[in-house]
Scaffold this motif. Sequence first.
Motif, short mmCIF file in Angstrom:
data_model
loop_
_atom_site.label_atom_id
_atom_site.label_comp_id
_atom_site.label_asym_id
_atom_site.label_seq_id
_atom_site.Cartn_x
_atom_site.Cartn_y
_atom_site.Cartn_z
N LYS A 227 9.36 -1.60 7.96
CA LYS A 227 8.67 -0.36 8.31
C LYS A 227 7.20 -0.59 8.06
O LYS A 227 6.79 -0.98 6.98
CB LYS A 227 9.13 0.83 7.48
N ASN B 56 0.81 -1.22 0.00
CA ASN B 56 0.00 0.00 0.00
C ASN B 56 0.84 1.28 0.00
O ASN B 56 0.37 2.34 0.40
CB ASN B 56 -0.95 0.02 1.20
N GLY B 57 2.08 1.17 -0.41
CA GLY B 57 2.92 2.34 -0.55
C GLY B 57 3.51 2.87 0.74
O GLY B 57 4.33 3.80 0.69
N ASP B 58 3.14 2.33 1.91
CA ASP B 58 3.65 2.88 3.17
C ASP B 58 4.22 1.83 4.12
O ASP B 58 4.76 2.16 5.17
CB ASP B 58 2.53 3.66 3.89
N THR B 59 4.12 0.58 3.78
CA THR B 59 4.66 -0.50 4.60
C THR B 59 5.60 -1.33 3.74
O THR B 59 5.23 -1.74 2.65
CB THR B 59 3.53 -1.41 5.13
N TRP B 60 6.82 -1.56 4.22
CA TRP B 60 7.75 -2.34 3.42
C TRP B 60 8.62 -3.23 4.29
O TRP B 60 8.71 -3.04 5.50
CB TRP B 60 8.62 -1.43 2.54
N GLY C 72 5.07 2.98 13.17
CA GLY C 72 5.58 3.42 11.89
C GLY C 72 7.08 3.50 11.87
O GLY C 72 7.66 4.06 10.93
#
Length: 300
Positions: free
Chosen positions: A209, A185-189, A232
Amino acid sequence: MSVPPTYPELGKLARDLFKRGYHPGIWQIDCKTMSNSGIEFFTTGFASQDNSKVSGSLQSKYKIEDQGLTLTERWGTDKWLFGEIMQRDKLAQGLMLALEAKVQPESNEADAKFKMGFAQDNYNFLADIGLNSEPILNCSLVLGHKEFLGGVGAEFDIGNTDFKGWKVALGWTNETATIHGELKNGDTWLASLFYKASEKIDVGAELTKGGGGGGEPGPDGQPPAEAEGGGGDVGVSLGMIYHLEEDALIRAKINNAVELGLGYEQKLREGITGSISAVLDCNSLKDGNHRFGVGVALQC
């Protein structure tokens, strides 16, 4: 490369290095056996050291080889009854079809899901859809080329025609090393490395993250794996396994929160394996939140 793994199996070697063999704050016992009629039984139980809460599950599995069928049922102390019927490689080579359902008689809650997978050389597709009034469709595809892997996954709310999330993964693997990276979703990796340094030593590293949370449930109804890092913030973890001999090994891991995990596993005799583990808060060795655990696995 032949058939690549499914999307949930990507990065599993590194993930297991940090999750498996540690029992922070619980007593755990697993028992696996096979009846004369070919029914496989798996029982697992957990007891929390903090509040003395006991939970567990009993699972049975029966395979009908001629029809390619696997019948599974499970009951847990959460009072859910679970059943699944799966057929593999009969209608077409590489095709998996499954129907699973669960019900809680006490509250009359029920849910069901249809699953399909199709695996061939260089790709592996997996999908499931809920059979309730608000069905959710999950689907994923993994492509493999030589030593490289790439995967995509998506989640849709069919009832509201709403796109709920996506994820992509890239990886590289050979006999001694596996590199895995994933973005959600572009914010968790997540990025991980597993390396077999020698016949006795496995090492790994993980960089994450994300939004934290308890993770997905483990196999056979086990509790969710403990997250390495949360919120986060960026989490960094290092881990290793050292095989002392054929029947014993030592585990160790540490993260950027200075939490040190240690574990020892020993095969006591044929069919009996014992393990002890600890997660130590090195920021405060005297008054920190140290957690210890014991596990016993029986197989007969």
